[in-house]
Scaffold this motif. Structure first.
Motif, PDB file in Angstrom:
ATOM      1  N   LEU A  71       0.833  -1.203   0.000  1.00  4.42           N
ATOM      2  CA  LEU A  71       0.000   0.000   0.000  1.00  4.42           C
ATOM      3  C   LEU A  71       0.868   1.253   0.000  1.00  4.42           C
ATOM      4  O   LEU A  71       0.558   2.234  -0.681  1.00  4.42           O
ATOM      5  CB  LEU A  71      -0.928   0.001   1.214  1.00  4.42           C
ATOM      6  N   HIS A  72       1.953   1.217   0.749  1.00  7.64           N
ATOM      7  CA  HIS A  72       2.860   2.359   0.797  1.00  7.64           C
ATOM      8  C   HIS A  72       3.464   2.617  -0.582  1.00  7.64           C
ATOM      9  O   HIS A  72       3.525   3.758  -1.046  1.00  7.64           O
ATOM     10  CB  HIS A  72       3.951   2.089   1.841  1.00  7.64           C
ATOM     11  N   SER A  73       3.881   1.548  -1.239  1.00  5.99           N
ATOM     12  CA  SER A  73       4.450   1.687  -2.587  1.00  5.99           C
ATOM     13  C   SER A  73       3.406   2.244  -3.554  1.00  5.99           C
ATOM     14  O   SER A  73       3.705   3.131  -4.356  1.00  5.99           O
ATOM     15  CB  SER A  73       4.943   0.334  -3.098  1.00  5.99           C
ATOM     16  N   ASP A  74       2.186   1.699  -3.477  1.00  7.01           N
ATOM     17  CA  ASP A  74       1.108   2.192  -4.339  1.00  7.01           C
ATOM     18  C   ASP A  74       0.823   3.662  -4.064  1.00  7.01           C
ATOM     19  O   ASP A  74       0.626   4.450  -4.995  1.00  7.01           O
ATOM     20  CB  ASP A  74      -0.168   1.370  -4.135  1.00  7.01           C
ATOM     21  N   LEU A  75       0.799   4.032  -2.793  1.00  4.06           N
ATOM     22  CA  LEU A  75       0.533   5.421  -2.428  1.00  4.06           C
ATOM     23  C   LEU A  75       1.632   6.346  -2.958  1.00  4.06           C
ATOM     24  O   LEU A  75       1.335   7.415  -3.505  1.00  4.06           O
ATOM     25  CB  LEU A  75       0.412   5.544  -0.907  1.00  4.06           C
ATOM     26  N   LEU A  76       2.877   5.925  -2.823  1.00  7.42           N
ATOM     27  CA  LEU A  76       3.984   6.741  -3.350  1.00  7.42           C
ATOM     28  C   LEU A  76       3.882   6.888  -4.863  1.00  7.42           C
ATOM     29  O   LEU A  76       4.104   7.982  -5.408  1.00  7.42           O
ATOM     30  CB  LEU A  76       5.330   6.124  -2.966  1.00  7.42           C
ATOM     31  N   ARG A  77       3.535   5.784  -5.543  1.00  2.44           N
ATOM     32  CA  ARG A  77       3.392   5.842  -6.997  1.00  2.44           C
ATOM     33  C   ARG A  77       2.271   6.823  -7.370  1.00  2.44           C
ATOM     34  O   ARG A  77       2.442   7.678  -8.252  1.00  2.44           O
ATOM     35  CB  ARG A  77       3.074   4.445  -7.542  1.00  2.44           C
ATOM     36  N   ARG A  78       1.137   6.736  -6.665  1.00  3.83           N
ATOM     37  CA  ARG A  78       0.021   7.640  -6.969  1.00  3.83           C
ATOM     38  C   ARG A  78       0.379   9.088  -6.664  1.00  3.83           C
ATOM     39  O   ARG A  78      -0.021  10.007  -7.388  1.00  3.83           O
ATOM     40  CB  ARG A  78      -1.214   7.209  -6.188  1.00  3.83           C
ATOM     41  N   THR A  82       0.329  12.140  -9.236  1.00  4.01           N
ATOM     42  CA  THR A  82      -0.395  13.377  -8.927  1.00  4.01           C
ATOM     43  C   THR A  82       0.535  14.583  -9.023  1.00  4.01           C
ATOM     44  O   THR A  82       0.153  15.629  -9.578  1.00  4.01           O
ATOM     45  CB  THR A  82      -1.009  13.291  -7.515  1.00  4.01           C
ATOM     46  N   ASN A  83       1.738  14.449  -8.520  1.00  2.00           N
ATOM     47  CA  ASN A  83       2.702  15.546  -8.603  1.00  2.00           C
ATOM     48  C   ASN A  83       3.039  15.882 -10.057  1.00  2.00           C
ATOM     49  O   ASN A  83       3.159  17.058 -10.419  1.00  2.00           O
ATOM     50  CB  ASN A  83       3.979  15.199  -7.830  1.00  2.00           C
ATOM     51  N   ARG A  84       3.181  14.836 -10.894  1.00  2.00           N
ATOM     52  CA  ARG A  84       3.438  15.103 -12.322  1.00  2.00           C
ATOM     53  C   ARG A  84       2.238  15.820 -12.957  1.00  2.00           C
ATOM     54  O   ARG A  84       2.419  16.752 -13.750  1.00  2.00           O
ATOM     55  CB  ARG A  84       3.739  13.794 -13.056  1.00  2.00           C
ATOM     56  N   SER A  85       1.037  15.397 -12.603  1.00  2.00           N
ATOM     57  CA  SER A  85      -0.163  16.051 -13.152  1.00  2.00           C
ATOM     58  C   SER A  85      -0.233  17.510 -12.710  1.00  2.00           C
ATOM     59  O   SER A  85      -0.564  18.393 -13.503  1.00  2.00           O
ATOM     60  CB  SER A  85      -1.423  15.315 -12.696  1.00  2.00           C
ATOM     61  N   ILE A  86       0.096  17.754 -11.458  1.00  2.00           N
ATOM     62  CA  ILE A  86       0.079  19.137 -10.954  1.00  2.00           C
ATOM     63  C   ILE A  86       1.136  19.961 -11.674  1.00  2.00           C
ATOM     64  O   ILE A  86       0.889  21.123 -12.041  1.00  2.00           O
ATOM     65  CB  ILE A  86       0.292  19.147  -9.426  1.00  2.00           C
ATOM     66  N   ALA A  87       2.299  19.383 -11.915  1.00  2.00           N
ATOM     67  CA  ALA A  87       3.355  20.106 -12.625  1.00  2.00           C
ATOM     68  C   ALA A  87       2.908  20.444 -14.044  1.00  2.00           C
ATOM     69  O   ALA A  87       3.143  21.558 -14.529  1.00  2.00           O
ATOM     70  CB  ALA A  87       4.642  19.266 -12.644  1.00  2.00           C
TER      71      ALA A  87
END
Length: 122
Positions: A71-78, A82-87
């Motif tokens: 779950l932690h890995s999935d959360l980091l990936r998401r 999200t950060n790329r989308s915001i950029a």
């Protein structure tokens, strides 16, 4: 013979009762030892059961830790996505602001050109 009889009497009066008491105590000790061994066996069975339950709990904890890691890995990936989308959104917003600035500048230039044409024509 009197001595032998006296010795036999002494044995019967003092040693044989002691021997009987020792035998009774020995039987009592054996009985207590059997009860103690039974209790030790019961405690050992309980310890084996507790050990098994501890092993099962440790296994569940390990499985939970694996799920949490996933779950932690999935959360980091998401979060990275999200950060790329915001950029990208920020880039679009900056471009739009720059576009608006360019439109305003072109508008000012067109008005300035019209003013110049009006002056030249007059």
């Amino acid at each position: 013979m009197e001595m032998t009889d006296a010795f036999k009497r002494m044995l019967h009066e003092s040693v044989l009762p002691e021997l009987g008491a020792i035998r009774a105590e020995n039987a009592e000790i054996k009985s207590i030892l059997q009860l103690t061994n039974k209790r030790i066996d019961d405690i050992q069975a309980q310890l084996v059961d507790q050990s098994r339950r501890i092993d099962e709990t440790n296994k569940r904890i390990d499985e939970t830790n694996k799920r949490m890691d996933q779950l932690h890995s999935d959360l980091l990936r998401r979060m990275d996505e999200t950060n790329r989308s915001i950029a990208r959104l920020y880039e679009v917003i900056v471009r739009r602001d720059e576009y608006q600035l360019i439109l305003e500048r072109v508008g000012r230039l067109e008005r300035g050109l019209e003013d110049l044409r009006a002056r030249v024509a007059a």
